[in-house]
Design a protein around this motif. Structure first.
Motif, PDB file in Angstrom:
ATOM      1  N   LEU A 260       1.215  -1.166  -0.168  1.00  0.00           N
ATOM      2  CA  LEU A 260      -0.020   0.013   0.403  1.00  0.00           C
ATOM      3  C   LEU A 260       1.024   0.775  -0.326  1.00  0.00           C
ATOM      4  N   GLN A 261       1.908   1.207   0.968  1.00  0.00           N
ATOM      5  CA  GLN A 261       3.022   2.203   0.645  1.00  0.00           C
ATOM      6  C   GLN A 261       3.462   2.439  -0.529  1.00  0.00           C
ATOM      7  N   ALA A 262       3.886   1.790  -0.670  1.00  0.00           N
ATOM      8  CA  ALA A 262       4.620   2.262  -2.539  1.00  0.00           C
ATOM      9  C   ALA A 262       3.381   2.676  -3.735  1.00  0.00           C
ATOM     10  N   ALA A 263       2.658   1.910  -3.596  1.00  0.00           N
ATOM     11  CA  ALA A 263       1.565   2.550  -4.862  1.00  0.00           C
ATOM     12  C   ALA A 263       0.496   3.645  -4.136  1.00  0.00           C
ATOM     13  N   TYR A 264       0.851   3.888  -2.548  1.00  0.00           N
ATOM     14  CA  TYR A 264       0.917   5.861  -2.569  1.00  0.00           C
ATOM     15  C   TYR A 264       1.499   6.562  -2.969  1.00  0.00           C
TER      16      TYR A 264
END
Length: 142
Positions: free
Chosen positions: A3-7
Motif C-alpha cells: 500500500l505504501q509503495a502504491a500510494y
C-alpha cells in the motif's frame, strides 16, 4: 505492490500532473463553465453547492499530495546534505541527521553556529573610522 509503495507511486504521478500548466487551465475551465451555467440554474443554492463541494474535496485531497511531495523532497535534500557533510573534510559529522534532534539540542547547535558566524563577522569587520585615522598618521617602517 504494498500500500505504501502504491500510494507513493500514485502521489508522485498526481503531483507531477497537478503541477503542470494544463491542470491549471483545466481547473480554470471548470470554474468558467460553472460560472457560465449560473444563469441557466438561476444561481440557485444547489448550483453554488456544486462548486463549493467540488473545490472542498479537491483542496482536501491536494493537501495530502502536497504534504507527501514536500516530505519526499525534504528527505531527499536531507540525504544529499548528509552526504555533503560526510564527504567534506573538516565538516562536523554531528550535523548528520540533525533534523531528527529535539528542539533543545537544535537550539544549542544553532546557538553555537550563530556564535561562530558572529565571530567570523567580527574578525572580518572593516576597521572603524578612528582605527583608520590612527593608522594613517603612523609613520611607515624604515
Amino acid at each position: 505492490m504494498p500500500l505504501q509503495a502504491a500510494y507513493s507511486s500514485f502521489s508522485r504521478a498526481a503531483s507531477r500532473l497537478c503541477g503542470r500548466p494544463a491542470a491549471f487551465v483545466l481547473a480554470c475551465g471548470v470554474v468558467v463553465a460553472w460560472a457560465l451555467t449560473g444563469p441557466l440554474f438561476g444561481f440557485s443554492d444547489t448550483w453554488q453547492l456544486v462548486i463549493n463541494t467540488g473545490t472542498t474535496i479537491v483542496t482536501f485531497l491536494m493537501v495530502f499530495l502536497i504534504q507527501n511531495a514536500q516530505s519526499r523532497d525534504t528527505e531527499a535534500i536531507q540525504v544529499k546534505l548528509d552526504e555533503l557533510i560526510r564527504a567534506t573534510q573538516g565538516a562536523h559529522n554531528v550535523l548528520l541527521d540533525v533534523e531528527d534532534l529535539g528542539e533543545e539540542a537544535l537550539d544549542k547547535l544553532r546557538t553555537q553556529y550563530v556564535n561562530l558566524a558572529q565571530s567570523a563577522r567580527d574578525d572580518a569587520a572593516p576597521a572603524t573610522d578612528d582605527e583608520r585615522d590612527a593608522a594613517s598618521t603612523r609613520q611607515p617602517a624604515s
